[in-house]
Design an enzyme around this catalytic site. Structure first.
Site, PDB file in Angstrom:
ATOM      1  N   SER A  12       0.766  -1.154  -0.057  1.00  0.00           N
ATOM      2  CA  SER A  12       0.021   0.050   0.097  1.00  0.00           C
ATOM      3  C   SER A  12       1.048   1.193   0.022  1.00  0.00           C
ATOM      4  CB  SER A  12      -0.974  -0.191   1.178  1.00  0.00           C
ATOM      5  OG  SER A  12      -1.866   0.866   1.113  1.00  0.00           O
ATOM      6  N   HIS A  39      -2.758  -1.165  -3.398  1.00  0.00           N
ATOM      7  CA  HIS A  39      -3.786  -0.249  -3.339  1.00  0.00           C
ATOM      8  C   HIS A  39      -3.515   1.025  -4.028  1.00  0.00           C
ATOM      9  CE1 HIS A  39      -4.362  -2.033   1.102  1.00  0.00           C
ATOM     10  NE2 HIS A  39      -5.010  -2.852   0.172  1.00  0.00           N
ATOM     11  N   ASP A 132      -4.150  -4.733   6.026  1.00  0.00           N
ATOM     12  CA  ASP A 132      -4.828  -5.715   4.915  1.00  0.00           C
ATOM     13  C   ASP A 132      -3.427  -6.479   4.469  1.00  0.00           C
ATOM     14  OD1 ASP A 132      -6.184  -6.618   2.801  1.00  0.00           O
ATOM     15  OD2 ASP A 132      -5.758  -5.383   1.165  1.00  0.00           O
TER      16      ASP A 132
END
Lengths: 189, 274
Positions: A12, A39, A132
């Site tokens: 991310s 992401h 995540d």
């Protein structure tokens, strides 16, 4: 069924710089696919795969649904879809609810890949500001695969790899400059 | 946390067969990775204690089965999702269809209706709504009931308004709804040209001829064979020179119908050439 190997990289915030530094040193002869789940904002797909393609001579592409997964290819997950892996080693996309406020979710892909590749899977979690990927790594370990994370000390945003180290049984904590070496060694794994 | 180990691949196949035998719903052509993930999700959400108990409930409780179908299918949608797609509808597709005396549109897999209301708004702004009919269908009767109400969460309106503006919408988006507690109730005028009905793409046949068919982010849940079958159904349901619109990651390429379709640049919209 023959046992295939795969490397999935999740990241991310702060992960793009890592990829840009690592990709140039990845061996052109790797005998497994690399799937990148990061992401990012909607609608920037080709920009990301085009950018990464300039960093390696390996084929880099935004993956397509039901596409057969080929060794030696680097696949980028499109924005705003979850990526799942089918038993016949093809990709499926899924537009279901966000997971960890994210779509694509790293957890979703790590878990789906673990279900298919089992002990032949390596998942690497990079820099990021949410958790995540952590549950995904736990499942990867449960299925006998390997869990690697970026050394939080070297991460622009340390939260994601730090959470993984806290909660999952991590095999290796890697500095950026160590990553390509370990990835290249997977060929004979 | 629900995880994929709570149900085995064999158990997935057992459930698919049960549901086909008992209720006639055919999920055999669904992509297994997504389907398994949905089945595991329901297993965890509804706190089933074993696969045997889960299976028993699905087979023997028709009311629970309704929920099962609702949860097994993905019902995530937005108004004016992918604004550039709606821009192409507004400026390229619908003006062409506006020359017809009557416009029939099929929204296949309409879910909770956000697309149907988006479509009606564009038609209204182009002065075409009065001579249009939107057939909005879904496998799942529960979502159709919601769709027909034309009420969407107020919390989504900021996002939808941004999508609408990005798609070329000229008006104040809030002029289309009135706030009703936490919900935005859309202008009933928009609803008048919509027909909601169940339709199962796997087992039901063509039911009309359309000039425009939208089926976005449904085919991704099907395997290749079922995708081709459904594309054939669309082909059978589309007039010559009609348009077929799919999701941003879906395509007619590789399918038997592709030779009769020409893609509009940049968007996932194809025009039937013969």
């Amino acid at each position: 069924m023959e046992n295939k190997t795969a490397l999935i990289i999740g990241g991310s915030a702060g992960s793009l710089d890592v990829l840009i530094r690592v990709l140039p040193d990845i061996d052109i002869n790797i005998q497994f696919p690399i799937v990148i789940v990061v992401h990012r904002k909607q609608g920037t797909d080709s920009i990301l795969s085009d950018l990464l393609a300039t960093k390696t001579t390996l084929r880099v592409k935004e993956l397509e649904e039901k596409e057969t997964i080929l060794d030696g290819c680097i696949y980028v997950v499109p924005s705003d879809y979850h990526l799942l892996i089918e038993k016949d080693y093809t990709f499926s996309l899924d537009y279901s609810e966000k997971v960890n406020y994210s779509r694509p979710s790293i957890d979703v892909t790590f878990q789906s890949a673990a279900d298919i590749y089992k002990d032949r899977l390596v998942c690497l979690l990079l820099s990021g500001s949410n958790a995540d990927g952590v549950n995904g790594l736990i499942m990867v370990k449960k299925m006998g695969g390997k869990a690697w994370v970026q050394d939080p000390e070297s991460a622009q945003v340390s939260y994601m790899p730090a959470q993984a180290i806290l909660k999952a049984n991590i095999d290796k904590v890697l500095k950026i400059e160590e990553m390509a070496g370990y990835i290249n060694a997977l060929t004979s794994y | 946390m629900p995880h994929l180990l709570s149900i085995t691949d064999d158990e997935v196949e057992i459930l698919i067969n049960d549901v086909l035998d008992q209720y006639g719903y055919d999920f055999t052509g669904y992509s297994r990775a997504s389907l398994k993930r949905r089945l595991v999700r329901i297993y965890a959400l509804d706190k089933h204690v074993s696969f045997a108990e889960y299976r028993y409930k699905v087979i023997n409780d028709p009311i629970y089965f309704k929920r099962f179908v609702e949860q097994i299918t993905v019902n995530v949608t937005e108004m004016f999702r992918d604004p550039s797609f709606y821009k192409a509808l507004r400026y390229k597709v619908l003006p062409n269809l506006g020359t017809y005396p009557f416009i029939r549109i099929w929204l296949a897999g309409c879910s909770t209706g956000e697309e149907a209301f988006s479509m009606a708004i564009v038609l209204k702004e182009l002065g075409l709504l009065h001579k249009s009919l939107i057939y909005a269908t879904d496998i799942n009767p529960v979502v159709l009931e919601k769709a027909a109400e034309g009420m969407f969460p107020l919390s989504q309106m900021k996002q939808y308004s941004e999508n609408y503006i990005a798609s070329g919408g000229p008006k104040d988006f809030s002029s289309y709804y009135s706030a009703n507690y936490a919900m935005a109730k859309f202008d009933p005028e928009l609803r008048k040209k919509m027909i909601f009905s169940t339709h199962n793409l796997v087992s039901d046949h063509s039911f009309n001829e359309f000039q425009l068919i939208l089926c976005r982010n449904v085919l991704i849940y099907f395997d290749r064979d079922l995708q081709f079958k459904v594309l054939q159904l669309f082909d059978n349901s589309l007039e010559s020179l009609g348009y077929l619109a799919l999701g941003t990651k879906e395509t007619t390429d590789f399918s038997p119908i592709s030779k009769n379709y020409k893609r509009l640049e940049s968007e996932k919209i194809w025009r039937k050439t013969s």
